[in-house]
Motif scaffolding. Sequence first.
Motif, PDB file in Angstrom:
ATOM      1  N   MET A   1       0.818  -1.213   0.000  1.00 49.16           N
ATOM      2  CA  MET A   1       0.000   0.000   0.000  1.00 49.16           C
ATOM      3  C   MET A   1       0.849   1.259   0.000  1.00 49.16           C
ATOM      4  SD  MET A   1      -3.207   0.225  -0.255  1.00 49.16           S
ATOM      5  CE  MET A   1      -4.673   1.222   0.044  1.00 49.16           C
ATOM      6  N   THR A   2       2.149   1.103   0.306  1.00 46.18           N
ATOM      7  CA  THR A   2       2.997   2.294   0.312  1.00 46.18           C
ATOM      8  C   THR A   2       3.241   2.776  -1.113  1.00 46.18           C
ATOM      9  OG1 THR A   2       4.109   1.430   2.241  1.00 46.18           O
ATOM     10  CG2 THR A   2       5.194   3.229   1.097  1.00 46.18           C
ATOM     11  N   ALA A   3       3.104   4.084  -1.307  1.00 47.25           N
ATOM     12  CA  ALA A   3       3.294   4.634  -2.648  1.00 47.25           C
ATOM     13  C   ALA A   3       4.766   4.557  -3.018  1.00 47.25           C
ATOM     14  CB  ALA A   3       2.826   6.079  -2.675  1.00 47.25           C
ATOM     15  N   THR A   4       5.060   4.071  -4.203  1.00 47.48           N
ATOM     16  CA  THR A   4       6.435   4.008  -4.654  1.00 47.48           C
ATOM     17  C   THR A   4       6.690   5.140  -5.637  1.00 47.48           C
ATOM     18  OG1 THR A   4       5.694   2.442  -6.319  1.00 47.48           O
ATOM     19  CG2 THR A   4       6.739   1.533  -4.379  1.00 47.48           C
ATOM     20  N   PRO A   5       7.901   5.669  -5.629  1.00 46.92           N
ATOM     21  CA  PRO A   5       8.207   6.729  -6.578  1.00 46.92           C
ATOM     22  C   PRO A   5       7.933   6.245  -7.996  1.00 46.92           C
ATOM     23  CG  PRO A   5      10.028   6.385  -5.038  1.00 46.92           C
ATOM     24  CD  PRO A   5       9.066   5.266  -4.834  1.00 46.92           C
ATOM     25  N   SER A   6       7.367   7.083  -8.795  1.00 46.79           N
ATOM     26  CA  SER A   6       7.024   6.666 -10.149  1.00 46.79           C
ATOM     27  C   SER A   6       8.207   6.918 -11.076  1.00 46.79           C
ATOM     28  CB  SER A   6       5.810   7.445 -10.632  1.00 46.79           C
ATOM     29  OG  SER A   6       5.985   8.799 -10.315  1.00 46.79           O
ATOM     30  N   SER A   7       8.416   6.015 -11.983  1.00 45.24           N
ATOM     31  CA  SER A   7       9.539   6.166 -12.900  1.00 45.24           C
ATOM     32  C   SER A   7       9.136   7.031 -14.087  1.00 45.24           C
ATOM     33  CB  SER A   7      10.014   4.802 -13.383  1.00 45.24           C
ATOM     34  OG  SER A   7       8.931   4.110 -13.968  1.00 45.24           O
ATOM     35  N   SER A   8       7.845   7.181 -14.308  1.00 38.94           N
ATOM     36  CA  SER A   8       7.363   7.989 -15.418  1.00 38.94           C
ATOM     37  C   SER A   8       6.424   9.047 -14.865  1.00 38.94           C
ATOM     38  CB  SER A   8       6.620   7.083 -16.399  1.00 38.94           C
ATOM     39  OG  SER A   8       5.614   7.799 -17.075  1.00 38.94           O
ATOM     40  N   SER A   9       6.163  10.077 -15.657  1.00 37.85           N
ATOM     41  CA  SER A   9       5.225  11.090 -15.195  1.00 37.85           C
ATOM     42  C   SER A   9       3.814  10.766 -15.650  1.00 37.85           C
ATOM     43  CB  SER A   9       5.661  12.473 -15.697  1.00 37.85           C
ATOM     44  OG  SER A   9       5.415  12.605 -17.080  1.00 37.85           O
ATOM     45  N   GLN A  10       3.622   9.618 -16.316  1.00 38.65           N
ATOM     46  CA  GLN A  10       2.299   9.260 -16.829  1.00 38.65           C
ATOM     47  C   GLN A  10       1.580   8.272 -15.938  1.00 38.65           C
ATOM     48  OE1 GLN A  10       2.817   8.145 -21.017  1.00 38.65           O
ATOM     49  NE2 GLN A  10       1.321   9.763 -21.384  1.00 38.65           N
ATOM     50  N   HIS A  11       0.295   8.505 -15.741  1.00 38.46           N
ATOM     51  CA  HIS A  11      -0.519   7.632 -14.914  1.00 38.46           C
ATOM     52  C   HIS A  11      -1.906   7.525 -15.521  1.00 38.46           C
ATOM     53  CE1 HIS A  11       2.367   7.850 -11.594  1.00 38.46           C
ATOM     54  NE2 HIS A  11       2.471   9.126 -11.884  1.00 38.46           N
ATOM     55  N   ALA A  12      -2.558   6.369 -15.328  1.00 36.83           N
ATOM     56  CA  ALA A  12      -3.965   6.252 -15.699  1.00 36.83           C
ATOM     57  C   ALA A  12      -4.746   5.864 -14.455  1.00 36.83           C
ATOM     58  CB  ALA A  12      -4.152   5.197 -16.787  1.00 36.83           C
ATOM     59  N   GLY A  13      -5.924   6.434 -14.288  1.00 41.09           N
ATOM     60  CA  GLY A  13      -6.732   6.089 -13.132  1.00 41.09           C
ATOM     61  C   GLY A  13      -8.112   6.678 -13.235  1.00 41.09           C
ATOM     62  N   ARG A  14      -8.972   6.260 -12.325  1.00 40.35           N
ATOM     63  CA  ARG A  14     -10.343   6.775 -12.302  1.00 40.35           C
ATOM     64  C   ARG A  14     -10.401   8.079 -11.520  1.00 40.35           C
ATOM     65  NH1 ARG A  14     -13.543   2.660  -9.093  1.00 40.35           N
ATOM     66  NH2 ARG A  14     -11.712   3.089  -7.828  1.00 40.35           N
ATOM     67  N   LEU A 124      -8.775   8.604 -16.651  1.00 34.49           N
ATOM     68  CA  LEU A 124      -7.863   9.665 -17.094  1.00 34.49           C
ATOM     69  C   LEU A 124      -6.441   9.129 -17.260  1.00 34.49           C
ATOM     70  CD1 LEU A 124      -8.842  12.403 -14.445  1.00 34.49           C
ATOM     71  CD2 LEU A 124      -9.935  11.998 -16.672  1.00 34.49           C
ATOM     72  N   ASP A 125      -5.791   9.515 -18.346  1.00 33.22           N
ATOM     73  CA  ASP A 125      -4.333   9.380 -18.464  1.00 33.22           C
ATOM     74  C   ASP A 125      -3.754  10.740 -18.124  1.00 33.22           C
ATOM     75  OD1 ASP A 125      -3.907   6.741 -19.411  1.00 33.22           O
ATOM     76  OD2 ASP A 125      -4.644   7.351 -21.376  1.00 33.22           O
ATOM     77  N   VAL A 126      -2.973  10.784 -17.063  1.00 32.59           N
ATOM     78  CA  VAL A 126      -2.423  12.063 -16.612  1.00 32.59           C
ATOM     79  C   VAL A 126      -0.929  12.101 -16.874  1.00 32.59           C
ATOM     80  CG1 VAL A 126      -2.038  13.563 -14.616  1.00 32.59           C
ATOM     81  CG2 VAL A 126      -4.171  12.257 -14.797  1.00 32.59           C
ATOM     82  N   ASP A 127      -0.467  13.099 -17.591  1.00 31.14           N
ATOM     83  CA  ASP A 127       0.974  13.300 -17.766  1.00 31.14           C
ATOM     84  C   ASP A 127       1.347  14.628 -17.110  1.00 31.14           C
ATOM     85  OD1 ASP A 127       3.404  12.414 -20.019  1.00 31.14           O
ATOM     86  OD2 ASP A 127       3.491  14.298 -18.934  1.00 31.14           O
TER      87      ASP A 127
END
Lengths: 171, 171
Positions: A1-14, A124-127
């Motif tokens: 459940m711990t958030a890990t640093p993201s390697s990319s600036s792109q994410h998809a989610g509701r 949403l795909d968020v960059d």
Amino acid sequence: MTATPSSSSQHAGRAWVFGDDLTSEVLAPGRYMKFSIEEIAKHCLESVEPRFAAEVRPGDVVVGGRNFGAGSSREQAAEVLRHLDISAVVARSFAGLFYRNAFNLGLPLLVCAEAGSIRAGDVLDVDAESGRIDNRTQRRAIACEPVPAHLMALIRDGGLLGHLEKRLKKA
Amino acid sequence: MTATPSSSSQHAGRAWVFGDDLTSEVLAPGRYMKFSIEEIAKHCLESVEPRFAAEVRPGDVVVGGRNFGAGSSREQAAEVLRHLDISAVVARSFAGLFYRNAFNLGLPLLVCAEAGSIRAGDVLDVDAESGRIDNRTQRRAIACEPVPAHLMALIRDGGLLGHLEKRLKKA
């Protein structure tokens, strides 16, 4: 459940959509401040959306209106969203202290004049780096303000502490 | 003319009053970005108040409405106010990036729901730490949000760089 640093600036989610002036008190209710972040996170946003903490999924996106995160300076307001693996917060504007705390903790925020076009449940795909959101549900692109490079560096390093550690190791 | 770190959180100065959504572009116009901060400062706010840069005095206070400092992430928007020895900016709310940059550069910002009660030329005693403003002209006390202790530490050290230098020396 711990958030890990993201390697990319792109994410998809509701999208979870909220209104103007959503306060740090609503994000991290004062009566749970003496407990762990895990416990506080269970009550995140419960006064406006009781389903949120139980139903939010890693990568989901929180959408707000004006002055998101207003009120007290408590860092837990941003920390709970990181803990729940929210990938980004998109809002018309943010309260200054919340903005500062969120990036320091590795949570990207996007200032977006068109945030009001997003509806609950939209995918949403968020960059964050380019400030571009693709609303897959509405088949619509939304232009937000790009996150400046120096703040993207904080996000990639998992927040200010990780960023400073990395910089000091290099020095 | 260079702003020196303040030893106290209290300041007195005259109010310069502006409206909502005052942008970083108005504070530090893009066409002067290639010049020195001294040169940019001469054009600070000129599009809305041509007298400002020439008539502002050390210790004066800039007062805004909602979303002060909106727009680009340019640090010069906060740096020019420091350069002009503005002691504090008081506004209903601040844009996130401006808020972050200002404290990093040692410029205190006060979030103040009653900022709209202040009139141009009012003489104000501003105490950033307690969030209290005494409007001497109107003989009225105004309660703002106190600046958190960790941000007051930045202000006392003249900004983030001075603060980190001090911390690293101690370590």
